[in-house]
Design a protein around this motif. Structure first.
Motif, PDB file in Angstrom:
ATOM      1  N   ARG A 101       0.833  -1.205   0.000  1.00 38.55           N
ATOM      2  CA  ARG A 101       0.000   0.000   0.000  1.00 38.55           C
ATOM      3  C   ARG A 101       0.872   1.262   0.000  1.00 38.55           C
ATOM      4  NH1 ARG A 101      -5.178   0.389   0.890  1.00 38.55           N
ATOM      5  NH2 ARG A 101      -5.383  -1.705   1.741  1.00 38.55           N
ATOM      6  N   HIS A 104       2.605   1.693  -3.367  1.00 32.20           N
ATOM      7  CA  HIS A 104       1.644   2.090  -4.403  1.00 32.20           C
ATOM      8  C   HIS A 104       1.346   3.586  -4.285  1.00 32.20           C
ATOM      9  CE1 HIS A 104      -1.712   2.195  -7.099  1.00 32.20           C
ATOM     10  NE2 HIS A 104      -2.540   2.528  -6.133  1.00 32.20           N
ATOM     11  N   GLU A 107       4.243   5.569  -5.613  1.00 33.48           N
ATOM     12  CA  GLU A 107       4.319   5.482  -7.080  1.00 33.48           C
ATOM     13  C   GLU A 107       3.216   6.328  -7.738  1.00 33.48           C
ATOM     14  OE1 GLU A 107       4.716   1.472  -9.638  1.00 33.48           O
ATOM     15  OE2 GLU A 107       2.766   1.736  -8.697  1.00 33.48           O
ATOM     16  N   TYR A 151      -0.668   6.071 -14.986  1.00 31.61           N
ATOM     17  CA  TYR A 151       0.037   4.777 -14.968  1.00 31.61           C
ATOM     18  C   TYR A 151       0.513   4.368 -16.361  1.00 31.61           C
ATOM     19  CZ  TYR A 151       0.342   2.859 -10.356  1.00 31.61           C
ATOM     20  OH  TYR A 151       0.750   2.610  -9.077  1.00 31.61           O
TER      21      TYR A 151
END
Ligand code: HEM
Length: 389
Positions: A101, A104, A107, A151
């Motif tokens: 988590r 992520h 990122e 993304y």
């Protein structure tokens, strides 16, 4: 090769001139220099922005994201990879979930920031063409959310920068351990290019250069364990029944050591792509060897979509380094050669050699000067800098 990949050649040419100039100046910083090449190229095509020093905070942050990914995506990095039932543990009892988590969030935060920067530049009318700009202008048509777009562009970094840099580090290792392969490349490059720097148009005339870098990828595959795929239906492979849902690793390390295809597989031997004595030889040499459909880039529907960009990067970097430079082993205080291990690699999803010593010199003072002039000229006419981006 697809026309889209050709359109990145000016960026690859510019960034490879910067790489060569820096490599001759500070060869001991080779890792940072190759990361700057591959990261800088993707910054340019992904976000329309230049990377000047390699110390830019967003580049360093993205490289950190990359290194984390390479570590955690490595099969078996967590116990849950081996005992999948652990995935049902609540987060409070599963530190790997908390780490996932946190990484992520790190990122996604960075990818969002990079997309927002492009959006702001578009509002100010200063955004050059880039993947991010295309995504934003066509977002309604594509019906992708902001995060999906963030993304789509951001993952190009994850997939394309560490891989290209790792391949070039293995190239340096190969030239340090097998310097005898420099001579055939020098002869070829001097015959085709003489005293001008190799260009993309020369690549069909440079089979030895292509064979050397292809052999680097065979000998030290970047994604050595392959990228896992999950079967969507039952299958039988080589007499073995595989149930739908099975995770299959196309193990590149083993594939590249298949004795029937690659005799004496441990040997670094670019001749296997150049001489009719080997099963992997193909003609015409203006086209083969090539990196198209090579197992290093995966297989089937999910084959590396950046293969054409990677192929061009690897050819031009190899050609220009070989044209300008000479590798040799470093020497100790008594003048003795410092031995370099052939396989001492950082473990992870992408494999790259642990830091190792080598000497890198220009092949002549004239080549050093040509490299400097080529880079200074490219820098002065860089379209992103000319427009103050
Ligand atoms: C030496 C350089 C490179 C190597 C060895 C490499 C290798 C690979 C491999 C093995 C895969 C997995 C294929 C599979 O699942 O079977 C992959 C996927 C991918 N690569 Fe590359 N790659 C390289 C450079 C690049 C570059 C430069 C880009 C982008 C500009 C890129 C973008 C991607 C993306 C987006 C995926 C995921 C595709 C998907 O899952 O559908 N790669 N690459």
């Amino acid at each position: 090769m697809p026309a889209a990949a050709t359109s990145y050649e000016p960026s690859q040419s510019l960034e490879s001139k910067r790489m060569l100039y820096n490599l001759l100046k500070t060869p001991e910083k080779y890792e940072k220099i190759f990361e700057q090449y591959s990261g800088g190229l993707i910054f340019r095509v992904g976000y329309g922005r230049p990377i000047i020093t390699g110390d830019e905070s967003q580049l360093r942050r993205i490289l950190e994201v990359n290194h984390n990914l390479e570590r955690i995506a490595s099969p078996g990095a967590y116990l849950v990879d081996t005992i999948p039932i652990l995935n049902y543990l609540p987060e409070a009892l599963a530190p790997f979930k908390r780490e996932g988590r946190r990484l992520h969030a790190q990122e996604l935060g960075l990818f969002r920031e990079l997309l927002d920067d492009t959006r702001a530049a578009m509002k100010a009318g200063t955004a050059p063409p880039s993947f991010a700009q295309t995504f934003i202008s066509e977002q309604e048509k594509s019906q992708l959310s902001d995060d999906e777009g963030a993304y789509a562009v951001g993952t190009l970094f994850e997939a394309g920068s560490g891989t290209t840099a790792a391949a070039m580090m293995s190239f340096c290792l190969a030239m340090t351990l097998h310097p005898e392969w420099q001579k055939p490349m020098w002869e070829e490059l001097d015959r085709v290019c003489g005293d001008r720097m190799p260009e993309f148009a020369d690549i069909p005339e440079l089979p030895t250069v292509r064979a050397v870098i292809k052999e680097v990828l065979r000998w030290r595959p970047v994604t050595a364990g392959g990228v896992p795929h999950q079967l969507i239906q039952d299958d039988v492979y080589d007499g073995v029944f595989l149930r739908a849902g099975t995770i299959v690793h196309a193990n590149q390390w083993a594939i590249h050591r298949e004795e029937a295809l690659y005799p004496d597989p441990e040997r670094f031997n670019p001749n296997r792509w150049l001489s009719p004595d080997y099963p992997t030889y193909r003609e015409p040499l203006t086209k083969f060897p090539s990196l198209q459909n090579f197992s290093s880039f995966g297989f089937g529907r999910r084959i590396c979509p950046g293969m054409n960009i990677a192929e061009r990067s690897l050819y031009i970097l190899t050609a220009r380094i070989a044209w300008a430079c000479e590798f040799s082993k470093s020497r100790g205080p008594g003048g003795e050669e410092i031995e370099v291990p052939s396989y001492d690699y950082i473990s992870g999803f992408n494999t790259q050699p642990k830091p190792f010593p080598f000497e890198l010199r220009p092949r002549s003072e004239q080549r050093r000067t040509l490299v400097k002039h080529a880079w200074k000229e490219a820098e002065a006419t860089d379209p992103l800098r000319v427009h103050n981006i």
